[in-house]
Motif scaffolding. Sequence first.
Motif, PDB file in Angstrom:
ATOM      1  N   MET A 150       0.839  -1.200   0.000  1.00 56.01           N
ATOM      2  CA  MET A 150       0.000   0.000   0.000  1.00 56.01           C
ATOM      3  C   MET A 150       0.870   1.245   0.000  1.00 56.01           C
ATOM      4  O   MET A 150       1.806   1.347   0.793  1.00 56.01           O
ATOM      5  N   SER A 151       0.574   2.222  -0.893  1.00 54.16           N
ATOM      6  CA  SER A 151       1.374   3.443  -0.989  1.00 54.16           C
ATOM      7  C   SER A 151       0.722   4.622  -0.284  1.00 54.16           C
ATOM      8  O   SER A 151       1.223   5.743  -0.361  1.00 54.16           O
ATOM      9  N   LEU A 152      -0.413   4.382   0.423  1.00 53.55           N
ATOM     10  CA  LEU A 152      -1.104   5.471   1.098  1.00 53.55           C
ATOM     11  C   LEU A 152      -0.343   5.888   2.352  1.00 53.55           C
ATOM     12  O   LEU A 152       0.203   5.041   3.081  1.00 53.55           O
ATOM     13  N   ARG A 153      -0.310   7.184   2.625  1.00 55.23           N
ATOM     14  CA  ARG A 153       0.328   7.668   3.845  1.00 55.23           C
ATOM     15  C   ARG A 153      -0.261   9.020   4.233  1.00 55.23           C
ATOM     16  O   ARG A 153      -0.766   9.760   3.387  1.00 55.23           O
ATOM     17  N   ILE A 154      -0.177   9.326   5.507  1.00 58.09           N
ATOM     18  CA  ILE A 154      -0.643  10.612   6.015  1.00 58.09           C
ATOM     19  C   ILE A 154       0.352  11.707   5.609  1.00 58.09           C
ATOM     20  O   ILE A 154       1.568  11.523   5.687  1.00 58.09           O
ATOM     21  N   VAL A 155      -0.179  12.858   5.162  1.00 59.42           N
ATOM     22  CA  VAL A 155       0.641  14.034   4.856  1.00 59.42           C
ATOM     23  C   VAL A 155       0.444  15.038   5.976  1.00 59.42           C
ATOM     24  O   VAL A 155      -0.689  15.446   6.270  1.00 59.42           O
ATOM     25  N   THR A 156       1.521  15.426   6.640  1.00 59.48           N
ATOM     26  CA  THR A 156       1.415  16.366   7.751  1.00 59.48           C
ATOM     27  C   THR A 156       1.187  17.791   7.233  1.00 59.48           C
ATOM     28  O   THR A 156       1.409  18.080   6.056  1.00 59.48           O
ATOM     29  N   ALA A 157       0.776  18.659   8.126  1.00 59.81           N
ATOM     30  CA  ALA A 157       0.530  20.055   7.754  1.00 59.81           C
ATOM     31  C   ALA A 157       1.811  20.718   7.253  1.00 59.81           C
ATOM     32  O   ALA A 157       1.789  21.486   6.284  1.00 59.81           O
ATOM     33  N   ASP A 158       2.946  20.414   7.888  1.00 64.19           N
ATOM     34  CA  ASP A 158       4.210  21.014   7.455  1.00 64.19           C
ATOM     35  C   ASP A 158       4.598  20.524   6.062  1.00 64.19           C
ATOM     36  O   ASP A 158       5.082  21.305   5.230  1.00 64.19           O
ATOM     37  N   GLU A 159       4.403  19.243   5.815  1.00 62.57           N
ATOM     38  CA  GLU A 159       4.711  18.699   4.484  1.00 62.57           C
ATOM     39  C   GLU A 159       3.814  19.340   3.427  1.00 62.57           C
ATOM     40  O   GLU A 159       4.269  19.674   2.336  1.00 62.57           O
ATOM     41  N   ARG A 160       2.537  19.498   3.754  1.00 60.24           N
ATOM     42  CA  ARG A 160       1.592  20.094   2.812  1.00 60.24           C
ATOM     43  C   ARG A 160       1.963  21.537   2.516  1.00 60.24           C
ATOM     44  O   ARG A 160       1.893  21.995   1.374  1.00 60.24           O
ATOM     45  N   LEU A 161       2.395  22.268   3.541  1.00 65.70           N
ATOM     46  CA  LEU A 161       2.798  23.658   3.351  1.00 65.70           C
ATOM     47  C   LEU A 161       4.041  23.748   2.476  1.00 65.70           C
ATOM     48  O   LEU A 161       4.123  24.587   1.574  1.00 65.70           O
ATOM     49  N   ARG A 162       5.033  22.869   2.722  1.00 65.34           N
ATOM     50  CA  ARG A 162       6.243  22.880   1.908  1.00 65.34           C
ATOM     51  C   ARG A 162       5.916  22.594   0.447  1.00 65.34           C
ATOM     52  O   ARG A 162       6.470  23.210  -0.462  1.00 65.34           O
ATOM     53  N   GLU A 163       5.022  21.633   0.213  1.00 61.79           N
ATOM     54  CA  GLU A 163       4.657  21.296  -1.169  1.00 61.79           C
ATOM     55  C   GLU A 163       3.924  22.448  -1.829  1.00 61.79           C
ATOM     56  O   GLU A 163       4.166  22.775  -3.000  1.00 61.79           O
ATOM     57  N   ALA A 164       3.030  23.098  -1.088  1.00 58.57           N
ATOM     58  CA  ALA A 164       2.263  24.216  -1.646  1.00 58.57           C
ATOM     59  C   ALA A 164       3.172  25.366  -2.031  1.00 58.57           C
ATOM     60  O   ALA A 164       2.939  26.068  -3.022  1.00 58.57           O
ATOM     61  N   GLN A 165       4.237  25.569  -1.261  1.00 60.77           N
ATOM     62  CA  GLN A 165       5.161  26.660  -1.553  1.00 60.77           C
ATOM     63  C   GLN A 165       6.080  26.327  -2.725  1.00 60.77           C
ATOM     64  O   GLN A 165       6.707  27.205  -3.287  1.00 60.77           O
ATOM     65  N   GLY A 166       6.129  25.062  -3.113  1.00 58.95           N
ATOM     66  CA  GLY A 166       7.032  24.663  -4.189  1.00 58.95           C
ATOM     67  C   GLY A 166       6.368  24.484  -5.526  1.00 58.95           C
ATOM     68  O   GLY A 166       7.047  24.317  -6.538  1.00 58.95           O
ATOM     69  N   LYS A 167       5.025  24.499  -5.573  1.00 62.30           N
ATOM     70  CA  LYS A 167       4.359  24.253  -6.856  1.00 62.30           C
ATOM     71  C   LYS A 167       3.014  24.969  -6.921  1.00 62.30           C
ATOM     72  O   LYS A 167       2.330  25.140  -5.919  1.00 62.30           O
ATOM     73  N   THR A 168       2.678  25.365  -8.130  1.00 63.06           N
ATOM     74  CA  THR A 168       1.389  25.983  -8.427  1.00 63.06           C
ATOM     75  C   THR A 168       1.040  25.603  -9.860  1.00 63.06           C
ATOM     76  O   THR A 168       1.914  25.546 -10.717  1.00 63.06           O
ATOM     77  N   THR A 169      -0.222  25.319 -10.115  1.00 66.04           N
ATOM     78  CA  THR A 169      -0.659  25.115 -11.494  1.00 66.04           C
ATOM     79  C   THR A 169      -1.536  26.301 -11.880  1.00 66.04           C
ATOM     80  O   THR A 169      -2.374  26.746 -11.094  1.00 66.04           O
ATOM     81  N   MET A 170      -1.325  26.798 -13.089  1.00 66.26           N
ATOM     82  CA  MET A 170      -1.934  28.050 -13.487  1.00 66.26           C
ATOM     83  C   MET A 170      -2.330  28.008 -14.960  1.00 66.26           C
ATOM     84  O   MET A 170      -1.589  27.484 -15.795  1.00 66.26           O
ATOM     85  N   ALA A 171      -3.512  28.543 -15.274  1.00 71.52           N
ATOM     86  CA  ALA A 171      -3.933  28.745 -16.656  1.00 71.52           C
ATOM     87  C   ALA A 171      -3.986  30.236 -16.911  1.00 71.52           C
ATOM     88  O   ALA A 171      -4.643  30.979 -16.166  1.00 71.52           O
ATOM     89  N   LEU A 172      -3.281  30.683 -17.924  1.00 69.23           N
ATOM     90  CA  LEU A 172      -3.178  32.106 -18.247  1.00 69.23           C
ATOM     91  C   LEU A 172      -3.708  32.336 -19.646  1.00 69.23           C
ATOM     92  O   LEU A 172      -3.169  31.796 -20.622  1.00 69.23           O
ATOM     93  N   PHE A 173      -4.774  33.131 -19.770  1.00 71.00           N
ATOM     94  CA  PHE A 173      -5.382  33.400 -21.065  1.00 71.00           C
ATOM     95  C   PHE A 173      -5.265  34.885 -21.412  1.00 71.00           C
ATOM     96  O   PHE A 173      -5.178  35.741 -20.535  1.00 71.00           O
ATOM     97  N   GLY A 174      -5.285  35.145 -22.708  1.00 74.51           N
ATOM     98  CA  GLY A 174      -5.262  36.524 -23.183  1.00 74.51           C
ATOM     99  C   GLY A 174      -5.474  36.550 -24.681  1.00 74.51           C
ATOM    100  O   GLY A 174      -5.196  35.559 -25.376  1.00 74.51           O
ATOM    101  N   PRO A 175      -5.977  37.663 -25.219  1.00 74.91           N
ATOM    102  CA  PRO A 175      -6.181  37.759 -26.667  1.00 74.91           C
ATOM    103  C   PRO A 175      -4.864  37.628 -27.422  1.00 74.91           C
ATOM    104  O   PRO A 175      -3.777  37.859 -26.867  1.00 74.91           O
ATOM    105  N   SER A 176      -4.940  37.252 -28.687  1.00 76.60           N
ATOM    106  CA  SER A 176      -3.733  37.185 -29.521  1.00 76.60           C
ATOM    107  C   SER A 176      -3.054  38.543 -29.537  1.00 76.60           C
ATOM    108  O   SER A 176      -3.702  39.581 -29.706  1.00 76.60           O
ATOM    109  N   GLY A 177      -1.739  38.527 -29.348  1.00 67.97           N
ATOM    110  CA  GLY A 177      -0.985  39.772 -29.369  1.00 67.97           C
ATOM    111  C   GLY A 177      -0.975  40.535 -28.064  1.00 67.97           C
ATOM    112  O   GLY A 177      -0.394  41.624 -27.991  1.00 67.97           O
ATOM    113  N   ALA A 178      -1.576  39.976 -27.014  1.00 65.96           N
ATOM    114  CA  ALA A 178      -1.619  40.688 -25.730  1.00 65.96           C
ATOM    115  C   ALA A 178      -0.274  40.682 -25.017  1.00 65.96           C
ATOM    116  O   ALA A 178      -0.047  41.473 -24.103  1.00 65.96           O
TER     117      ALA A 178
END
Length: 282
Positions: free
Chosen positions: A1-29
Amino acid sequence: MSLRIVTADERLREAQGKTTMALFGPSGAGKTTLLKTLPAEETVCLDLEAGLKSVQDWRGDSLPIRRFADAVDIACLIGGANPAAQPDEHFSEAHHAHLRGQHPELAERLDAKRIVFVDSITDLTRQAMAWAKTRPEAMSERTGKPDTRGAYGLLAREVIGLLKHLQHAPGRTVIFVGILERITDEMNRTIWQPQMEGGKAARELPGIVDQVMTLGLFSPETGPDGATAWRHDPEKGGTRRLVCRSGNPWGLPAKDRSGRLDLTEPADLGALLSKINHAPKG
């Protein structure tokens, strides 16, 4: 089994290291020029539209991609292996090991990148559609003729799978760039929507990423309290701003899961990521 508890500190470190983002704008913007606001040594641009003319002096690495199959392979190298994938599926342990063995130098180069700038998701879906039309699923079993619905269904499944795989890339910030088009309906109402092949991928993308924002042109004006306010002025505005919150008065695509962004922010992705990922002191 690969399931494990993620602590609050681990979650915070991961959040500070990654973000997913979609950026839209008209052509030529000027969406691609935002590369210049990111740390060049830590960023790789996946160039799907041969559109880096505007950032010739940017010192970061880019990777031209002209086929959807290549985009899938690069996503596998960046996102790692998906433990839920079957051995003969994309992003499986076997797929990942094969690619690392075949392209060790490329894999090592990509491993060193913290930010992935995908330019653009619009062209990614076009490449995916061209690929989908060649697959058996795009042919009717009954008539033997092309089946458009089958092609669009395959496109949606594969593109969404690729986006979700990059979403889970460990320790990586992934920025998907796309064209925003303005549509005027029969009642003369203006609607802004992402330009992508197939409606399903466009509808699901906002739910996949942490942040959605629109790059637009604005004009400054003085608000009731004397502070500077920003008026969306897509025709004559002289200042580029990022619209970051849903329910904005201009009806532009936006979402902020971090809760740390203003209605609009300066067009600086480096500063924006810092604001998203680092809580204020005190």
